[in-house]
Design a protein around this motif. Sequence first.
Motif, short mmCIF file in Angstrom:
data_model
loop_
_atom_site.label_atom_id
_atom_site.label_comp_id
_atom_site.label_asym_id
_atom_site.label_seq_id
_atom_site.Cartn_x
_atom_site.Cartn_y
_atom_site.Cartn_z
N LEU A 118 0.84 -1.19 0.00
CA LEU A 118 0.00 0.00 0.00
C LEU A 118 0.88 1.25 0.00
N MET A 119 0.72 2.08 -1.02
CA MET A 119 1.50 3.31 -1.11
C MET A 119 1.03 4.32 -0.06
N PRO A 120 1.97 4.96 0.64
CA PRO A 120 1.58 5.83 1.77
C PRO A 120 0.99 7.17 1.36
N ASP A 121 1.41 7.69 0.20
CA ASP A 121 0.94 9.03 -0.18
C ASP A 121 1.20 9.22 -1.68
N PRO A 122 0.62 10.29 -2.27
CA PRO A 122 0.76 10.50 -3.72
C PRO A 122 2.21 10.67 -4.18
N LYS A 123 3.00 11.44 -3.43
CA LYS A 123 4.38 11.69 -3.85
C LYS A 123 5.18 10.40 -3.88
N THR A 124 5.01 9.56 -2.86
CA THR A 124 5.73 8.29 -2.84
C THR A 124 5.31 7.41 -4.00
N THR A 125 4.01 7.39 -4.29
CA THR A 125 3.53 6.61 -5.43
C THR A 125 4.24 7.03 -6.70
N GLU A 126 4.29 8.32 -6.96
CA GLU A 126 4.95 8.82 -8.17
C GLU A 126 6.43 8.46 -8.19
N GLY A 151 2.52 17.77 -13.37
CA GLY A 151 3.76 17.24 -12.80
C GLY A 151 3.91 15.74 -12.96
N MET A 152 2.94 14.96 -12.45
CA MET A 152 3.04 13.51 -12.55
C MET A 152 2.92 13.05 -13.99
N GLY A 153 1.97 13.63 -14.74
CA GLY A 153 1.80 13.22 -16.13
C GLY A 153 3.05 13.42 -16.95
N THR A 154 3.72 14.55 -16.73
CA THR A 154 4.97 14.82 -17.45
C THR A 154 6.08 13.89 -16.98
N ALA A 155 6.15 13.64 -15.67
CA ALA A 155 7.20 12.75 -15.14
C ALA A 155 7.05 11.33 -15.69
N ILE A 156 5.81 10.85 -15.77
CA ILE A 156 5.56 9.52 -16.32
C ILE A 156 5.98 9.48 -17.80
N ALA A 157 5.59 10.50 -18.54
CA ALA A 157 5.93 10.55 -19.96
C ALA A 157 7.44 10.59 -20.17
N GLU A 158 8.12 11.41 -19.37
CA GLU A 158 9.57 11.52 -19.52
C GLU A 158 10.27 10.21 -19.15
N ALA A 159 9.76 9.50 -18.14
CA ALA A 159 10.34 8.20 -17.78
C ALA A 159 10.14 7.19 -18.91
N LEU A 160 8.97 7.23 -19.55
CA LEU A 160 8.73 6.35 -20.70
C LEU A 160 9.68 6.69 -21.84
N MET A 161 9.89 7.96 -22.08
CA MET A 161 10.80 8.36 -23.17
C MET A 161 12.23 7.92 -22.88
N ASP A 255 -6.57 9.47 -3.56
CA ASP A 255 -6.62 8.15 -4.20
C ASP A 255 -5.94 7.09 -3.35
N ILE A 256 -6.10 5.86 -3.76
CA ILE A 256 -5.40 4.74 -3.13
C ILE A 256 -4.70 3.95 -4.22
N MET A 257 -3.43 3.60 -3.97
CA MET A 257 -2.65 2.86 -4.96
C MET A 257 -1.87 1.74 -4.28
N LEU A 258 -1.76 0.62 -4.96
CA LEU A 258 -1.00 -0.53 -4.50
C LEU A 258 0.05 -0.89 -5.54
N LYS A 259 1.23 -1.19 -5.07
CA LYS A 259 2.25 -1.80 -5.93
C LYS A 259 2.12 -3.30 -5.77
N VAL A 260 1.91 -4.01 -6.87
CA VAL A 260 1.61 -5.44 -6.78
C VAL A 260 2.66 -6.26 -7.53
N GLN A 261 2.84 -7.48 -7.05
CA GLN A 261 3.69 -8.47 -7.70
C GLN A 261 3.01 -9.82 -7.61
N GLY A 262 3.32 -10.67 -8.56
CA GLY A 262 2.70 -11.99 -8.58
C GLY A 262 1.87 -12.21 -9.83
N PRO A 263 1.15 -13.32 -9.89
CA PRO A 263 0.37 -13.66 -11.09
C PRO A 263 -0.70 -12.65 -11.50
#
Length: 479
Positions: A118-126, A151-161, A255-263
Amino acid sequence: MLVDILIGIHILAWLAVSLRVLARYDLTAPARLVWLVILFILPYAGLVVYWMFGEVHLGFNFEHRYNKISQQLRSNFPQVMGSKDTMEQVIDPEYRPAFTYSASVNGFNTTLGNKAELMPDPKTTEQRMIADFDAATDHIHVMYYIWLDDGMGTAIAEALMRAAKRGVQCRAMVDGMGSRKLLRSPLWEGMKQAGVEVSVALPIDNIFKILLFSRIDLRNHRKITIIDGKIGYVGSRNSADPEFRVKPKYAPWVDIMLKVQGPIVAQNQMLFASDWLMENPDTPYDTFPYLIQQQPEGYPAQVFADGPTQRQGTTPQFLSILMGHAKKSLVISTPYFVPDYTLINMICATAYRGIDVTIIFPKHNDSFIVAATSHSYYWQLLEAGVKIYEYKPGLLHAKTLTIDDQISLVGSTNLDLRSFDLNYENNVIFYDKGLTQQIIERQQSYIEDSVEVTHDEVRDWPIYYRIWINIVSTMGPVL
């Protein structure tokens, strides 16, 4: 003479549409009645409204093609689907019906060895998402309903690039309506120039074709993030800052976000593949890696996904089955509450049989129509013994459901008819006490920042407001 002809054509069209409403097998009685009232009260505008919003259709052959792609994916990669035997071995008998029903919707059975953080906050999620993007070595697949160039949208795009430039296969998909501003932005063009494969789910570029042959409000509301087939992120957050600058009046979005691993990562990968292949049919099926990597000390989980190409009513039926087996508690957070009769009756029935039922809504909703409709159910819920809280600091956008300190559901689905019938959604149902307790604690933090709604407060609402919310809720079946 011309006027008489036009009147005659209108009467024939009105009669044809009215008979169509009466002849449809997929409408509930309340929805059928509402449409007939609309056609009667608004004989001219009603025909246009029904043409645009009356039926769930995505255009010629869309449903057939989508189901064919999904079936082909399931046939080619059966290891992703999990096993019914697994569910029978690890899920307590009283909860099995809900997991079994979920599997009947799109074939995803219970899998073992899943973990979620469970991600603790928005900044950590990003920060965690960007770090995982920068560590990717094979592929990154993302699908977002709303992607802003903030901010987040641009950061995600730049990481993809960055990832694409170092040879990682990157695919980015957005909904044509929810991310329409991004599609006209330099950021979107920059991703294409950097080698990111981009695509639009349910595009709206040909508006006249859509109005003639489909519905513009059928959308892909999913939020999917896959890194190397090993890591995923699930939850309610779009690719946007909490300040959500397109609607800053209601910020922050919580929001609520989870980092998941597994099937379950592979199951979400298959959902992404089905959406991608609909718009890019020449993409080879084997370019979507499915890694079934069970995590040590992991737990059972499975993906529950729905959409307008699935059978009608699956989400409220699934949730009703789940609620019907609650033994102690049911806690829900949702920003939008326009339930059908199946769901509202089950929530009340769960409370009437002595289960501790709590629902958390935002106090200030960005849709006054949805807010009014939600309020129309408050008295019924309170009479049943449901505790209602309204979250004050911002727009509570987290979609969560927990049952008995044992089961938790997190994802993109709102408790409204749009999510039930019109949107493509993705969620994960977890069967683990530890994770569920963490989500309950997050729900409790929402309650601590909320005000409780009481019988006396609702009883004292002015008569004109009660009339207004009941008028709006009457339109609920077709909202």
